[in-house]
Design a protein around this motif. Sequence first.
Motif, PDB file in Angstrom:
ATOM      1  N   GLN A 159     -48.836 -20.725  14.204  1.00 48.57           N
ATOM      2  CA  GLN A 159     -49.258 -22.028  13.802  1.00 48.57           C
ATOM      3  C   GLN A 159     -48.351 -22.722  12.842  1.00 48.57           C
ATOM      4  O   GLN A 159     -47.884 -23.925  12.893  1.00 48.57           O
ATOM      5  N   LYS A 160     -47.930 -22.069  11.747  1.00 49.18           N
ATOM      6  CA  LYS A 160     -46.761 -22.557  10.987  1.00 49.18           C
ATOM      7  C   LYS A 160     -45.620 -22.658  11.793  1.00 49.18           C
ATOM      8  O   LYS A 160     -44.973 -21.486  12.575  1.00 49.18           O
ATOM      9  N   ASP A 161     -44.359 -23.138  11.456  1.00 48.03           N
ATOM     10  CA  ASP A 161     -43.308 -23.488  12.219  1.00 48.03           C
ATOM     11  C   ASP A 161     -42.475 -22.194  11.997  1.00 48.03           C
ATOM     12  O   ASP A 161     -41.724 -21.591  12.905  1.00 48.03           O
ATOM     13  N   LEU A 162     -42.432 -21.542  10.840  1.00 50.46           N
ATOM     14  CA  LEU A 162     -41.912 -20.294  10.413  1.00 50.46           C
ATOM     15  C   LEU A 162     -40.301 -20.366  10.598  1.00 50.46           C
ATOM     16  O   LEU A 162     -39.813 -19.522  11.285  1.00 50.46           O
ATOM     17  N   LEU A 163     -39.593 -21.431  10.712  1.00 48.64           N
ATOM     18  CA  LEU A 163     -38.281 -21.686  10.868  1.00 48.64           C
ATOM     19  C   LEU A 163     -37.648 -20.996   9.595  1.00 48.64           C
ATOM     20  O   LEU A 163     -38.261 -21.182   8.645  1.00 48.64           O
ATOM     21  N   PHE A 164     -36.639 -20.586   9.964  1.00 52.67           N
ATOM     22  CA  PHE A 164     -35.886 -19.901   8.753  1.00 52.67           C
ATOM     23  C   PHE A 164     -35.038 -21.105   7.927  1.00 52.67           C
ATOM     24  O   PHE A 164     -34.140 -21.453   8.472  1.00 52.67           O
TER      25      PHE A 164
END
Lengths: 247, 246
Positions: B79-84
């Motif tokens: 759900q959250k993009d969780l891009l680093f």
Amino acid sequence: MKKNMPALALGIFLVLLWQFIAMGIDAAYILPSPLQILVKLWQLKEILLLVHLPATMGVTFLGLLISVVLGVFLSVIMDSNKNIENALYPIIIASQTIPTTAIAPLFVLWFGYSIWSKVLVTILITFFPIAITVYDGLKSTKREMEELLITYGANKKDIFIKLKFPTALPYFFSAIKMAIPMSIIGAAIAEWLGAQSGLGYFSKRMMTQLDGAGVFAPVVLLSFVAMISVAIINMIEKKLITWRKEI
Amino acid sequence: MLEFQNVSFQYAQDKQEMMKDFNFSVDKGDFISIIGKSGCGKSTIFRLINGLESPQKGQILIDGKPIQQIKQYSAFMPQKDLLFPWNTIEKNICLPMELQKVPKKEQQKKCYEVLKEIGLLEYAHKYPKELSGGMKQRISFARTLLAGAEMLLLDEPFSALDYLTRVDMQEWLLQQWLHFHKTILFITHDVEEAIFLSKFVFIIKDSPFCCMEKIEVPLQYPRKREDLKRTEIVELKEQLIKKLRQ
Ligand SMILES: Nc1ncnc2c1ncn2[C@@H]1O[C@H](COP(=O)(O)OP(=O)(O)O)[C@@H](O)[C@H]1O
Ligand SMILES: [Mg+2]
């Protein structure tokens, strides 16, 4: 820069206040004025900068280096293994309550006036905050991100390099910035207790001669060095870490 | 493509089983949605598929093979993009390929292809914080796409976006699906979203559940937003909401 103006103004005000009070008391062996300290610093510049500063910095640097290596190593193995964590973490926390300065004379007994008694004091003072802070950094890794990496087929090493290391890096810098002044204090205290050179030793010698300005001059020098070092680390950190606010 | 055979599962700290003798299957190339009350176990189905949890009983098959024996069969988008935040967009997109040791040249080629496809080529060297929420989800989708799996697991990917962005993203996702021919499993709690996107909607109604009710959406692809106004679709929507509230 604008943000720092009030602090600068207050700092100048406090120094001036000190100057006036010192002039009022007029007893340099009790409270030397800032001006007297600066004059003393200038008079003693050669011996302070060429003999005693290098001695203290040697202790500080060596102690800090060993603390960082040891602290980071312990935090990494605690993070990677639950059993090690359970064994070490409580001990590390408990050991922070040991009054290092009180047992420091013991090290002089063990190591004599060699550099190692002082390095050991420095390590004892700085090692724990470094280990704990870096460990907290490793633990602050987001579990969802770790799981996402696992779904991509990442192993433990990948997770450490791609996720844990960058997550813990800002914590590492905080730890270093905290440890620099602490290690300098540690080195100076150790020199007070037993040494043949160093700014702490010099300060103590001036004390026995009731030279107030002479006691303060090395302390001012140490604060200055600490501030410069932290500023340099700050600059490196700003260059390296651009993401701090988003975590 | 995907088949759950009599899967039973329970989290260690829960008192009750979450699913019991659960059977479920998806055909290759389909776009299906899973809806159900919050906490009913939708995300857990994905955790079972991508191996973050293992069933206590039964097995999960991909093309007839148990998932333990194969790799890279599914790619998960949270759900959250969780891009680093410490990596550029390009490095973020290449991350799954990097972990799978795809040669650098090929990583780059694929990354630029997909960035071009999703219209974000000029962002390759930017950092995630410089992108809007919708853009970040597109990047996250691109990263999922390049994980090299046939089946994509999307867990409420748009639920954190504002309404208009969400509507855009839904249309965009359908285009991407038609273009890339992947099998997509899509979790949502938004009934309209499920209907607009998917060929089949699966509903979780019971707790613990052993099956999901499967409902076919009577619409052809490509779809338009106006299709949602058709009477049979409006009725279907009402019907689904009613089922969810039972
Ligand atoms: N990673 C997890 N570990 C342990 N329990 C979990 C985990 N994820 C979910 N649960 C349990 O499962 C329930 C929610 O399941 P989940 O699949 O996340 O539901 P949904 O996605 O439908 O909202 C929670 O009540 C919680 O007890
Ligand atoms: Mg969920």
